[in-house]
Scaffold this active site. Structure first.
Site, PDB file in Angstrom:
ATOM      1  N   GLN A   1       2.235  -5.690  -3.161  1.00  9.61           N
ATOM      2  CA  GLN A   1       2.585  -5.866  -1.901  1.00  9.61           C
ATOM      3  C   GLN A   1       3.551  -5.011  -1.360  1.00  9.61           C
ATOM      4  O   GLN A   1       4.225  -4.279  -2.192  1.00  9.61           O
ATOM      5  CB  GLN A   1       2.488  -7.467  -0.966  1.00  9.61           C
ATOM      6  CG  GLN A   1       0.767  -8.018  -1.225  1.00  9.61           C
ATOM      7  CD  GLN A   1       0.698  -8.735  -2.590  1.00  9.61           C
ATOM      8  OE1 GLN A   1       1.244  -9.759  -3.166  1.00  9.61           O
ATOM      9  NE2 GLN A   1      -0.422  -8.836  -2.393  1.00  9.61           N
TER      10      GLN A   1
ATOM     11  N   GLY B   1       1.878   3.180  -2.553  1.00 17.82           N
ATOM     12  CA  GLY B   1       1.473   3.661  -3.676  1.00 17.82           C
ATOM     13  C   GLY B   1       2.930   2.870  -5.036  1.00 17.82           C
ATOM     14  O   GLY B   1       2.678   4.021  -5.647  1.00 17.82           O
ATOM     15  N   LYS B   2       2.881   2.162  -5.416  1.00 21.36           N
ATOM     16  CA  LYS B   2       3.110   1.652  -6.320  1.00 21.36           C
ATOM     17  C   LYS B   2       2.798   2.154  -7.554  1.00 21.36           C
ATOM     18  O   LYS B   2       3.947   1.770  -8.675  1.00 21.36           O
ATOM     19  CB  LYS B   2       3.365   0.464  -6.408  1.00 21.36           C
ATOM     20  CG  LYS B   2       4.557  -0.140  -4.293  1.00 21.36           C
ATOM     21  CD  LYS B   2       4.798  -1.869  -4.525  1.00 21.36           C
ATOM     22  CE  LYS B   2       3.811  -2.186  -4.409  1.00 21.36           C
ATOM     23  NZ  LYS B   2       2.999  -2.476  -3.094  1.00 21.36           N
TER      24      LYS B   2
ATOM     25  N   GLY C   1       1.326  14.407  -4.021  1.00 16.32           N
ATOM     26  CA  GLY C   1      -0.195  14.526  -4.000  1.00 16.32           C
ATOM     27  C   GLY C   1      -0.815  13.259  -5.415  1.00 16.32           C
ATOM     28  O   GLY C   1      -0.032  12.339  -5.801  1.00 16.32           O
TER      29      GLY C   1
ATOM     30  N   ASP D   1       0.423  -1.529   0.245  1.00 14.65           N
ATOM     31  CA  ASP D   1       0.022  -0.368   0.065  1.00 14.65           C
ATOM     32  C   ASP D   1       1.121   0.944  -0.428  1.00 14.65           C
ATOM     33  O   ASP D   1       0.504   2.413   0.543  1.00 14.65           O
ATOM     34  CB  ASP D   1      -1.246  -0.086   1.180  1.00 14.65           C
ATOM     35  CG  ASP D   1      -1.669  -1.150   1.057  1.00 14.65           C
ATOM     36  OD1 ASP D   1      -2.283  -1.819   0.076  1.00 14.65           O
ATOM     37  OD2 ASP D   1      -1.301  -1.567   2.479  1.00 14.65           O
TER      38      ASP D   1
ATOM     39  N   GLY E   1      -3.736  -4.529  -4.875  1.00 12.12           N
ATOM     40  CA  GLY E   1      -4.430  -3.165  -5.647  1.00 12.12           C
ATOM     41  C   GLY E   1      -3.933  -1.732  -5.955  1.00 12.12           C
ATOM     42  O   GLY E   1      -3.384  -1.446  -4.688  1.00 12.12           O
ATOM     43  N   HIS E   2      -3.908  -1.744  -7.081  1.00 13.51           N
ATOM     44  CA  HIS E   2      -2.959  -0.456  -7.470  1.00 13.51           C
ATOM     45  C   HIS E   2      -3.287   0.341  -7.762  1.00 13.51           C
ATOM     46  O   HIS E   2      -4.212   0.071  -9.101  1.00 13.51           O
ATOM     47  CB  HIS E   2      -1.489  -0.818  -8.064  1.00 13.51           C
ATOM     48  CG  HIS E   2      -0.372  -1.922  -7.800  1.00 13.51           C
ATOM     49  ND1 HIS E   2       0.328  -2.211  -8.792  1.00 13.51           N
ATOM     50  CD2 HIS E   2       0.094  -2.063  -6.489  1.00 13.51           C
ATOM     51  CE1 HIS E   2       0.641  -3.372  -8.010  1.00 13.51           C
ATOM     52  NE2 HIS E   2       0.468  -2.951  -6.526  1.00 13.51           N
ATOM     53  N   THR E   3      -3.466   1.680  -7.563  1.00 16.57           N
ATOM     54  CA  THR E   3      -4.344   3.119  -7.949  1.00 16.57           C
ATOM     55  C   THR E   3      -3.506   4.171  -8.259  1.00 16.57           C
ATOM     56  O   THR E   3      -2.290   4.670  -7.993  1.00 16.57           O
ATOM     57  CB  THR E   3      -4.772   3.525  -6.268  1.00 16.57           C
ATOM     58  OG1 THR E   3      -5.002   2.710  -5.536  1.00 16.57           O
ATOM     59  CG2 THR E   3      -6.174   4.563  -7.427  1.00 16.57           C
TER      60      THR E   3
ATOM     61  N   LEU F   1       4.004  12.199   1.082  1.00 15.00           N
ATOM     62  CA  LEU F   1       4.231  12.889   1.781  1.00 15.00           C
ATOM     63  C   LEU F   1       3.862  14.492   2.132  1.00 15.00           C
ATOM     64  O   LEU F   1       3.354  14.990   3.536  1.00 15.00           O
ATOM     65  CB  LEU F   1       5.080  14.486   1.450  1.00 15.00           C
ATOM     66  CG  LEU F   1       6.715  15.104   2.313  1.00 15.00           C
ATOM     67  CD1 LEU F   1       7.317  14.508   3.119  1.00 15.00           C
ATOM     68  CD2 LEU F   1       7.285  15.351   1.437  1.00 15.00           C
TER      69      LEU F   1
ATOM     70  N   ALA G   1      -7.187  -0.824  -1.333  1.00 14.43           N
ATOM     71  CA  ALA G   1      -7.703  -0.307  -1.926  1.00 14.43           C
ATOM     72  C   ALA G   1      -8.514  -1.633  -2.871  1.00 14.43           C
ATOM     73  O   ALA G   1      -9.536  -1.431  -3.798  1.00 14.43           O
ATOM     74  CB  ALA G   1      -6.481  -0.839  -3.527  1.00 14.43           C
ATOM     75  N   THR G   2      -7.899  -3.031  -2.457  1.00 18.03           N
ATOM     76  CA  THR G   2      -8.627  -4.434  -2.853  1.00 18.03           C
ATOM     77  C   THR G   2     -10.306  -5.212  -2.011  1.00 18.03           C
ATOM     78  O   THR G   2     -10.903  -5.039  -2.048  1.00 18.03           O
ATOM     79  CB  THR G   2      -7.736  -5.552  -2.930  1.00 18.03           C
ATOM     80  OG1 THR G   2      -6.947  -5.071  -4.113  1.00 18.03           O
ATOM     81  CG2 THR G   2      -8.577  -6.509  -3.078  1.00 18.03           C
TER      82      THR G   2
END
Length: 432
Positions: free
Chosen positions: A225, A15-16, A417, A13, A40-42, A333, A300-301
């Site tokens: 992960q 932010g990949k 952001g 989680d 889950g990649h957002t 950040l 996300a999942t």
């Protein structure tokens, strides 16, 4: 060599998805090498959010090759749903190609049933699984009874393996958990329909990667992960069922270790965790609640709230070592803006009163350890418009520079952001 592995440096989680999306602009091939749709990649582009669970995050770029490698466990229903969703939103670029390894293992309905049954019947320690069947699918792979994508396309082989597996799994479901058995014929018919739909995408993806590398193309290996969820090097047993470290990019994509040129570790500016397991910098107070709300920390999942706490660089150093991380990307950040005093965990005080600066394998020691903090002053200025390091407030710069010093890994980028453009790029691992 301009091939890059992207790994999470914490418990996932981090932010990949956003980082892979950014780096995909410089890559020709994006290959996912482990995990399943428990990840889950957002990605946020022009204010529009896209969540991907299996398809590589580079799929939003044109003229790319996106690959699901042999190390991934594949739920064909999820693959097809994601493709349909992207297509309906006109997000599938015309010249981008998508392939699934014929050696990848399938997630079957009985895997999901067993996954949920184990958690709900409280057998052993509760791990906090997503219930997507990932663990049981990897179990079958290691037990050499798994069904691969190539088996799905061979009707005779698929029927034979399905019959044997359903018989065994029904024994566990009916006798062990007193639940309804799996209907073999229904599964057969469902998966035959999937076979017809996914067959155009199936290939020996290892050959594709080799072919593209011989042409001088750039490969981006995408992990799921985080390193602390690695089945060998994470906080076992509260881990996922595959190797999440960078070294598995080779095995999970079918490319030798000499093909890897750099490893980008993704590190959230604070720490989060979904599910069970030790988390000694967790904040059960108003700051933890603030991080959760401002950072929109929901899985996300699964949609579950993420546990939040101060940044733990002991964990990051562990990840830098076991994955050979050559540079760090700091994400979220901006979420820390407005917190007067920030803390970074630089070591642990063990139950015996000893200082420890590495992650102990013994979870009893880790759980009972106390974090040793270093404090830094925060900032109040809005940083979402920053595009260079000099644009950041002094205290924000000091914070990220302290992370760099404590981890020993150079900074690659800083996300300020959720949007693709809300990023400070310091180094490009494909070029620098």
């Amino acid at each position: 060599m301009a091939n890059v592995v992207v790994v999470g440096a914490q418990w996932g989680d981090e932010g990949k998805g956003k980082v892979v999306d950014i780096y995909a602009q410089n890559a020709d091939v994006i290959a996912r090498y482990q995990g399943g749709n428990n990840a889950g990649h957002t990605i946020v582009v022009k204010g529009e959010q896209t969540i991907l669970h299996l398809i590589p995050s580079g799929i939003l770029h044109d003229n790319k090759i996106c690959i699901i490698g042999n190390g991934v466990v594949v739920d064909p229903q999820v693959i097809l749903q994601e493709l349909d969703n992207l297509s309906s939103r006109n997000l599938l670029p015309a010249n981008t190609k998508f392939f699934i390894s014929d050696r990848a293992h399938l997630i079957m309905p009985y895997h999901r049933r067993l996954d949920i049954a184990r958690e709900t019947h409280n057998l052993g320690k509760k791990i906090g699984t997503t219930g997507r069947g990932i663990g049981p699918a990897y179990e079958d792979k290691v037990a050499r009874v798994g069904i691969r994508v190539c088996d799905l396309l061979d009707n005779e082989t698929f029927r034979e393996k399905l019959k044997s597996n359903v018989e065994e799994k029904n024994f566990y479901l009916a006798r062990g958990f007193q639940e309804e058995p799996i209907n073999e014929q229904a599964v057969y018919e469902e998966y035959q329909a999937y076979a017809e739909q996914i067959s155009p995408y199936v290939a020996d993806t290892s050959l594709i990667i080799e072919r593209e590398m011989r042409k001088g193309k750039k490969i981006l290996f995408e992990g799921a992960q985080g390193c602390l969820l690695d089945v060998d090097h994470g906080t076992y047993p509260y881990v996922t069922s595959s190797n999440t470290v960078a070294g598995n990019a080779s095995a999970g994509a079918g490319s030798g270790p000499t093909s890897i040129g750099a490893v980008a570790g993704i590190c959230k500016a604070y720490t989060t965790r979904v599910g069970e397991g030790p988390f000694i910098t967790e904040l059960s107070n108003d700051i933890g609640e603030r991080l959760q709300k401002v950072g929109q920390e929901f899985g996300a999942t699964t949609g579950r709230k993420r546990r939040c706490g101060w940044l733990d660089v002991v964990l990051i150093r562990h990840s830098v070592r076991i994955s050979g991380i050559t540079g760090l990307a700091i994400t979220k950040l901006d979420v820390l803006t407005g917190i007067p005093i920030l803390k970074i965990c630089v070591g642990y005080k063990t139950p015996a009163g000893e200082f420890q600066d590495s992650v102990p394998a013994n979870l009893r020691i880790l759980t009972q350890a106390e974090p040793i903090y270093e404090s830094l002053e925060g900032w109040t200025e809005d940083i979402t418009g920053a595009r260079t390091l000099d644009d950041l407030p002094l205290n924000a710069r000091r914070y990220v520079e302290r992370i760099e010093a404590l981890t020993g890994a150079k900074l690659l980028l800083i996300s300020v952001g959720p949007g693709r453009e809300e990023t400070i790029v310091l180094k490009n691992p494909f070029r620098d």
